[in-house]
Scaffold this active site. Structure first.
Site, mmCIF file in Angstrom:
data_model
loop_
_atom_site.group_PDB
_atom_site.id
_atom_site.type_symbol
_atom_site.label_atom_id
_atom_site.label_comp_id
_atom_site.label_asym_id
_atom_site.label_seq_id
_atom_site.Cartn_x
_atom_site.Cartn_y
_atom_site.Cartn_z
ATOM 1 N N TYR A 1 -46.078 33.112 4.227
ATOM 2 C CA TYR A 1 -46.107 33.030 2.772
ATOM 3 C C TYR A 1 -47.511 33.127 2.178
ATOM 4 O O TYR A 1 -47.666 33.036 0.960
ATOM 5 C CB TYR A 1 -45.475 31.712 2.313
ATOM 6 C CG TYR A 1 -44.049 31.550 2.763
ATOM 7 C CD1 TYR A 1 -43.028 32.309 2.201
ATOM 8 C CD2 TYR A 1 -43.716 30.648 3.767
ATOM 9 C CE1 TYR A 1 -41.722 32.171 2.615
ATOM 10 C CE2 TYR A 1 -42.405 30.499 4.189
ATOM 11 C CZ TYR A 1 -41.420 31.264 3.614
ATOM 12 O OH TYR A 1 -40.119 31.124 4.024
ATOM 13 N N HIS B 1 -45.378 32.869 -4.745
ATOM 14 C CA HIS B 1 -45.201 31.422 -4.865
ATOM 15 C C HIS B 1 -46.457 30.658 -4.421
ATOM 16 O O HIS B 1 -46.563 29.471 -4.665
ATOM 17 C CB HIS B 1 -44.017 30.982 -4.002
ATOM 18 C CG HIS B 1 -42.932 30.272 -4.737
ATOM 19 N ND1 HIS B 1 -42.945 29.989 -6.081
ATOM 20 C CD2 HIS B 1 -41.759 29.764 -4.275
ATOM 21 C CE1 HIS B 1 -41.831 29.348 -6.411
ATOM 22 N NE2 HIS B 1 -41.103 29.195 -5.339
ATOM 23 N N TYR C 1 -42.236 22.515 1.678
ATOM 24 C CA TYR C 1 -41.922 23.756 0.974
ATOM 25 C C TYR C 1 -41.915 23.469 -0.518
ATOM 26 O O TYR C 1 -41.798 22.326 -0.960
ATOM 27 C CB TYR C 1 -40.604 24.348 1.479
ATOM 28 C CG TYR C 1 -40.805 24.982 2.838
ATOM 29 C CD1 TYR C 1 -41.260 26.287 2.943
ATOM 30 C CD2 TYR C 1 -40.615 24.254 3.997
ATOM 31 C CE1 TYR C 1 -41.502 26.860 4.185
ATOM 32 C CE2 TYR C 1 -40.848 24.817 5.241
ATOM 33 C CZ TYR C 1 -41.295 26.124 5.321
ATOM 34 O OH TYR C 1 -41.549 26.683 6.545
ATOM 35 N N ASN D 1 -38.631 24.865 -9.404
ATOM 36 C CA ASN D 1 -38.188 23.785 -8.529
ATOM 37 C C ASN D 1 -39.328 22.922 -7.997
ATOM 38 O O ASN D 1 -39.141 21.729 -7.760
ATOM 39 C CB ASN D 1 -37.346 24.331 -7.379
ATOM 40 C CG ASN D 1 -35.999 24.822 -7.861
ATOM 41 O OD1 ASN D 1 -35.442 24.297 -8.824
ATOM 42 N ND2 ASN D 1 -35.472 25.845 -7.217
#
Length: 179
Positions: A13, A18, A60, A104
């Protein structure tokens, strides 16, 4: 002051949309001459100086708030750097308080400590037609996109540094939000 950069852990990632929170925090750490290090048995990396703590949660994104209660003592001294799909790529917006607006990671933090913290949003743009949101935020930036994003990460880091140095909040917000 505690500055949190949000993202997802691991090399998979590292260049994803993100992870702009991690990217901006790492620029700020370099500017301050600090190195983020993993704490033994803790789910975050951090760097600490006299009046500043920089933190990358290694949970996460959706569970970012888990580490906050153990690190945060005063909500008024928190800055969170996070991606924002509703801003064009490279646009910066700073604001204090508010809702999670569907993010989130922010939902998790608000659930842990409440909504009264400064957010530094870094625009990642909306997904292209037919691309799911989750695929968009977890996809890596192209080289062309990085050429737009990199100066934005510098601006975000500079704005946070200005806030840390006691510059007037409204002046920093106005300058950062106008670019």
């Amino acid at each position: 002051m505690i500055v949190f950069g949000l993202g997802n852990p691991g090399p998979k990632y590292s260049r994803s949309r993100h992870n702009v929170g991690f990217m901006a925090l790492e620029k700020l750490a370099a500017k301050k001459g600090l190195r983020l290090r993993k704490r033994c048995l803790h789910s975050y990396k951090w760097a600490v100086s006299k009046d500043l703590t920089l933190v990358e949660p290694l949970t996460y994104m959706n569970n970012s708030g888990i580490i906050f209660p153990s690190l945060v003592k005063d909500e008024e001294k928190i800055i969170v750097i996070v991606d924002n799909m509703d801003l064009p790529l490279g646009k910066i917006r700073i604001k204090k308080g508010g809702s999670a607006a569907g993010h989130n990671g922010l939902k998790s933090i608000i659930s842990a400590i409440g909504p009264d913290f400064i957010r530094v949003y870094v625009g990642i743009g909306r997904p292209k037609e037919g691309v799911e949101v989750v695929d968009h935020v977890l996809s890596s930036f192209t080289e062309d996109e990085m050429s737009v994003l990199d100066p934005a990460l510098d601006r975000a880091s500079d704005a946070i540094d200005s806030l840390l140095n006691g510059e007037d909040y409204l002046a920093v917000v106005q300058r950062a939000n106008s670019l």
